[in-house]
Design a protein around this motif. Structure first.
Motif, short mmCIF file in Angstrom:
data_model
loop_
_atom_site.label_atom_id
_atom_site.label_comp_id
_atom_site.label_asym_id
_atom_site.label_seq_id
_atom_site.Cartn_x
_atom_site.Cartn_y
_atom_site.Cartn_z
N TYR A 92 18.49 1.83 -2.81
CA TYR A 92 18.17 1.84 -1.38
C TYR A 92 16.81 2.49 -1.19
N LEU A 93 15.89 1.74 -0.60
CA LEU A 93 14.52 2.21 -0.42
C LEU A 93 14.29 2.64 1.03
N ASP A 94 13.62 3.78 1.20
CA ASP A 94 13.39 4.33 2.52
C ASP A 94 12.00 4.98 2.55
N PHE A 95 11.08 4.41 3.32
CA PHE A 95 9.71 4.93 3.41
C PHE A 95 9.51 5.84 4.62
N ASN A 96 10.58 6.33 5.22
CA ASN A 96 10.45 7.12 6.44
C ASN A 96 9.61 8.38 6.26
N ALA A 97 9.53 8.90 5.05
CA ALA A 97 8.80 10.14 4.82
C ALA A 97 7.31 9.93 4.58
N ILE A 98 6.85 8.69 4.69
CA ILE A 98 5.44 8.40 4.48
C ILE A 98 4.89 7.38 5.47
N ALA A 102 0.82 -1.21 0.00
CA ALA A 102 0.00 0.00 0.00
C ALA A 102 0.86 1.26 0.00
N VAL A 103 1.90 1.28 0.82
CA VAL A 103 2.79 2.44 0.89
C VAL A 103 3.54 2.63 -0.43
N PHE A 104 3.92 1.53 -1.06
CA PHE A 104 4.59 1.62 -2.36
C PHE A 104 3.68 2.29 -3.39
N VAL A 105 2.42 1.88 -3.44
CA VAL A 105 1.47 2.42 -4.41
C VAL A 105 1.24 3.92 -4.16
N ILE A 106 1.06 4.31 -2.90
CA ILE A 106 0.85 5.73 -2.59
C ILE A 106 2.10 6.53 -2.92
N SER A 107 3.27 5.97 -2.62
CA SER A 107 4.53 6.66 -2.92
C SER A 107 4.68 6.91 -4.42
N LYS A 108 4.31 5.92 -5.20
CA LYS A 108 4.42 6.08 -6.65
C LYS A 108 3.48 7.16 -7.15
N VAL A 147 19.42 6.28 -7.68
CA VAL A 147 18.27 7.04 -7.18
C VAL A 147 17.23 7.15 -8.29
N GLY A 148 16.00 6.92 -7.95
CA GLY A 148 14.91 7.05 -8.91
C GLY A 148 13.86 5.96 -8.67
N PHE A 149 12.65 6.38 -8.38
CA PHE A 149 11.61 5.41 -8.06
C PHE A 149 11.24 4.55 -9.26
N GLU A 150 11.59 5.03 -10.45
CA GLU A 150 11.33 4.24 -11.66
C GLU A 150 12.20 3.00 -11.72
N TYR A 155 9.85 14.91 -7.09
CA TYR A 155 10.42 15.56 -5.92
C TYR A 155 10.21 14.74 -4.65
N PHE A 156 9.20 13.88 -4.67
CA PHE A 156 9.07 12.90 -3.59
C PHE A 156 9.63 11.59 -4.11
N ASP A 157 10.71 11.12 -3.49
CA ASP A 157 11.37 9.92 -3.99
C ASP A 157 11.93 9.10 -2.83
N PRO A 158 11.32 7.96 -2.53
CA PRO A 158 11.79 7.13 -1.41
C PRO A 158 13.11 6.40 -1.67
N THR A 159 13.74 6.63 -2.82
CA THR A 159 15.04 5.98 -3.08
C THR A 159 16.21 6.90 -2.76
N VAL A 160 15.98 7.99 -2.03
CA VAL A 160 17.07 8.92 -1.70
C VAL A 160 17.78 8.53 -0.42
N GLY A 161 17.49 7.34 0.11
CA GLY A 161 18.06 6.94 1.40
C GLY A 161 19.57 7.01 1.46
N ASP A 162 20.25 6.60 0.41
CA ASP A 162 21.71 6.66 0.41
C ASP A 162 22.22 8.10 0.47
N LEU A 163 21.49 9.00 -0.19
CA LEU A 163 21.86 10.42 -0.14
C LEU A 163 21.67 10.97 1.27
N VAL A 164 20.57 10.56 1.90
CA VAL A 164 20.30 10.99 3.27
C VAL A 164 21.42 10.53 4.19
N ASN A 165 21.84 9.28 4.03
CA ASN A 165 22.95 8.76 4.84
C ASN A 165 24.25 9.52 4.55
N GLN A 166 24.46 9.85 3.28
CA GLN A 166 25.68 10.55 2.87
C GLN A 166 25.78 11.92 3.54
#
Length: 337
Positions: A161-167, A91-97, A141-144, A106-117
């Motif tokens: 790297y997938l991160d759903f922390n923002a949703i 469900a979270v994947f579908v809403i995120s997409k 990076v890129g939800f596609e 601009y909303f992209d749950p694959t930015v986790g590695d950047l966040v860590n960086q």
């Protein structure tokens, strides 16, 4: 586990403005997901809410916590391609997409590695931040680069790297709301880490639930409200890293720094905070994150095209003046302080 959004925002704690007691008024308070929660509702009977909350929080943690090594999302990030994701994850994947597309990425749950960086997130540390390091991460990076096929998540590369922390926090609130609905609770206000879901009315006041929004220019540890609204059967999420704003020495403009998922770099944003109203909290949570990355102009443009959202934006002009913008739907809910 912490569901506070790294870099992009820090939740504004919405305040309950009614604290009176009645025989039918019930409440539950506690800590979960790295933050606190508070739930107020009206019921003739005591429902097993605490037990239900423990179950919901555990299911979310096991499915989507990047702070738990044994969670499904952590296993996926570690390269396990055989993980079968549950209905919550799906469900979270579908809403995120949906939000990823609507926000032009601009909303992209694959930015986790950047966040860590940049020194946030579960794998934060002292790391180089330069064009070479960022470019090396941006290729993943890129939800596609993700596809959900039934209960299997297919990644274009194992290093995505997938991160759903923002949703996920907003979605957790929705799950609690579904539970309250299943128990035929007609009037409730759910708050987790400053994000809210309201249904019905505050019976003490005989009106819709009234909540407040923090003033982004107050000093840390202080609490001043910049607005109060009636929350009418909707969800609300507020985002902003306004307490870490910077002042442009030439123009005097105020900025906060957010990660741009399109470039990988932290950039100046003239939005100091944004409060979003939506039909559910997962959407409100995700759009609030997207708007902080988009800035004022792009956020206002998206709001003009999406009539299911309302928002209150606090932003800084080039001259350093702080201004506010509210959609008509938000404005009609605002009350005098």
């Amino acid at each position: 586990m912490t569901f506070l959004r790294p870099v992009l925002c820090f939740c504004l704690v919405a305040l309950f403005l009614s604290c009176s007691e009645s025989t039918k008024e019930r409440a539950s308070y506690g800590e979960a997901l790295g933050t606190t929660y508070s739930i107020k509702y009206y019921s003739e009977d005591i429902i097993p809410l605490d037990k239900a909350l423990d179950s919901i929080f555990e299911r979310v943690n096991q499915s989507m916590s990047t702070y738990r090594d044994s969670s499904d999302i952590s296993k996926i990030n570690q390269g396990d391609s055989l993980v079968k994701v549950d209905s919550l994850f799906q469900a979270v994947f579908v809403i995120s997409k949906q939000v990823w597309k609507d926000s032009n990425r601009y909303f992209d749950p694959t930015v986790g590695d950047l966040v860590n960086q940049y020194g946030f997130g579960p794998e934060a540390g002292s790391k180089e931040i330069d064009s070479v390091a960022i470019d090396s991460l941006m290729q993943f990076v890129g939800f596609e680069k993700l596809e959900l096929k039934g209960d299997r998540l297919i990644k274009e590369s194992p290093q995505v790297y997938l991160d759903f922390n923002a949703i996920a926090k907003g979605y957790t609130i929705d799950l609690i709301g579904h539970y309250m609905d299943s128990k035929e609770i007609e009037d409730y206000l759910i708050e987790v880490g400053g994000e809210l879901l309201a249904k019905g009315v505050n019976r003490e006041r005989g009106s819709y639930w009234t909540v407040g929004i923090d003033d982004p220019m107050q000093e840390e540890g202080q609490r001043e409200l910049t607005a109060t609204i009636e929350l009418r059967n909707r969800a609300m999420a507020t985002s902003g890293n306004y307490r870490k704003h910077r002042t442009d020495p030439e123009t005097g403009a105020l900025y906060v720094h957010t990660i741009n998922p399109l470039t990988g770099f932290a950039q100046k944003s003239d939005l100091l905070s944004v409060t979003v109203l939506a039909e559910n909290c997962a959407l409100a949570d995700a759009y609030a994150t997207a708007f902080m990355a988009m800035g004022y102009d792009l956020s206002k443009l998206l709001l003009s095209k999406n009539d299911k959202l309302d928002a209150f934006l606090i932003y800084s002009t080039l001259e350093g003046e702080m201004k506010e913008f509210a959609t008509p739907g938000f404005e009609e809910l605002m009350k005098d302080l």
